[in-house]
Design an enzyme around this catalytic site. Structure first.
Site, PDB file in Angstrom:
ATOM      1  N   GLY A  28       0.354  -0.742  11.935  1.00 53.38           N
ATOM      2  CA  GLY A  28       0.739   0.627  12.274  1.00 53.38           C
ATOM      3  C   GLY A  28       2.107   0.776  12.925  1.00 53.38           C
TER       4      GLY A  28
ATOM      5  N   ARG B 119      -4.702   0.543   0.048  1.00 50.26           N
ATOM      6  CA  ARG B 119      -5.589   0.936  -1.046  1.00 50.26           C
ATOM      7  C   ARG B 119      -4.782   1.720  -2.069  1.00 50.26           C
ATOM      8  NH1 ARG B 119     -10.986   1.158  -0.411  1.00 50.26           N
ATOM      9  NH2 ARG B 119     -11.156   2.932  -1.811  1.00 50.26           N
TER      10      ARG B 119
ATOM     11  N   ASN C  47       5.025   7.382   0.428  1.00 50.69           N
ATOM     12  CA  ASN C  47       4.718   5.986   0.750  1.00 50.69           C
ATOM     13  C   ASN C  47       6.016   5.260   1.076  1.00 50.69           C
ATOM     14  OD1 ASN C  47       3.109   3.594   0.924  1.00 50.69           O
ATOM     15  ND2 ASN C  47       3.811   3.005  -1.127  1.00 50.69           N
TER      16      ASN C  47
ATOM     17  N   HIS D 139       7.766   1.362   0.894  1.00 53.06           N
ATOM     18  CA  HIS D 139       7.576   0.069   0.235  1.00 53.06           C
ATOM     19  C   HIS D 139       8.710  -0.883   0.628  1.00 53.06           C
ATOM     20  CE1 HIS D 139       5.974  -2.634  -2.767  1.00 53.06           C
ATOM     21  NE2 HIS D 139       7.230  -2.937  -3.043  1.00 53.06           N
TER      22      HIS D 139
ATOM     23  N   SER E 295      12.203   1.255   0.304  1.00 52.59           N
ATOM     24  CA  SER E 295      12.153   2.502  -0.475  1.00 52.59           C
ATOM     25  C   SER E 295      11.092   3.424   0.112  1.00 52.59           C
ATOM     26  CB  SER E 295      11.754   2.223  -1.935  1.00 52.59           C
ATOM     27  OG  SER E 295      12.581   1.253  -2.522  1.00 52.59           O
TER      28      SER E 295
ATOM     29  N   ASP F 197       3.413   2.127  -7.009  1.00 47.45           N
ATOM     30  CA  ASP F 197       4.765   2.039  -6.439  1.00 47.45           C
ATOM     31  C   ASP F 197       5.816   2.616  -7.392  1.00 47.45           C
ATOM     32  OD1 ASP F 197       3.771   0.768  -4.147  1.00 47.45           O
ATOM     33  OD2 ASP F 197       3.901  -1.206  -5.073  1.00 47.45           O
TER      34      ASP F 197
END
Ligand code: GRF
Length: 203
Positions: free
Chosen positions: A12, A91, A107, A109, A136, A145
């Protein structure tokens, strides 16, 4: 004020960077929920310390991915979540979930997408021998992704880098880039057109 749900599975540290940016008033949004699919995720401890609403949602209590995601969607819609922020959520979200939050899921990455997709982005870049990698932030679509890219920044790989030293620099960059991207999102500076993100920069 827009409501964010932050979905995590582990340490986290990106969640923490986002919490800090919200607290400083840089991201003008409300973290309405922190959700983890792992009971022992340190992200839940961080959420508790920050006084945020948090929940452990156990995938093992559901028959399959879709029914778990139906539960998540119901939970998020009930508290009027505007944006879903994946921050180390390990997930794959189902097409059902993505449809319900179209262009509302982001998201981060740890590579320069589309290179080194998947869960080992840092080590894969190191093992491949590329000289430059990076971070990214992207919208989430049905391709793993593979969604439209919001922000990217590069990092040089040094000859003596190990997975640990490279990961440390990647994470530091993540903690800068994710809040930046979320600020653009919340401030309505992003438009998705033909699979690309147009970023309206501050004048
Ligand atoms: C980060 O490296 C992120 O890029 C990837 O998962 C990791 C999560 O780290 N998606 P943390 O839980 O935010 O510390």
């Amino acid at each position: 004020m827009k409501n964010l749900a932050i979905l995590c599975s582990g340490f986290g540290s990106n969640l923490q960077a986002i919490i800090n940016s919200v607290k400083k008033g840089k991201i003008k949004a409300n973290i309405a929920l922190v959700l983890s699919d792992k009971v022992d995720s340190y992200a839940l401890v961080r959420a508790k310390k920050a006084g945020l609403l948090f929940v452990f949602a156990d995938p093992n209590s559901f028959l399959d991915r879709e029914s778990y995601d139906q539960y998540l969607v119901k939970k998020l819609k009930k508290i009027k979540i505007d944006y879903v922020v994946l921050a180390g959520f390990m997930r794959i979200v189902s097409p059902y979930f993505i449809k319900k939050f179209k262009n509302k899921i982001v998201n981060i990455h740890p590579s320069l997408l589309p290179a080194f997709k998947g869960t080992q982005g840092i080590v894969d870049a190191l093992n491949y021998g590329v000289k430059v990698t990076g971070v990214s932030v992207h919208f989430v679509n049905e391709q793993l992704d593979g969604g439209p890219i919001i922000l990217q920044e590069s990092i040089k790989i040094q000859a003596d880098d190990t997975a640990e030293t490279l990961a440390a620099r990647i994470h530091k960059l993540e903690h800068k880039l994710y809040p930046q991207a979320l600020k653009l999102l919340i401030d309505n500076k992003l438009t998705v057109k033909s699979g690309k993100v147009l970023v309206e920069r501050e004048k």
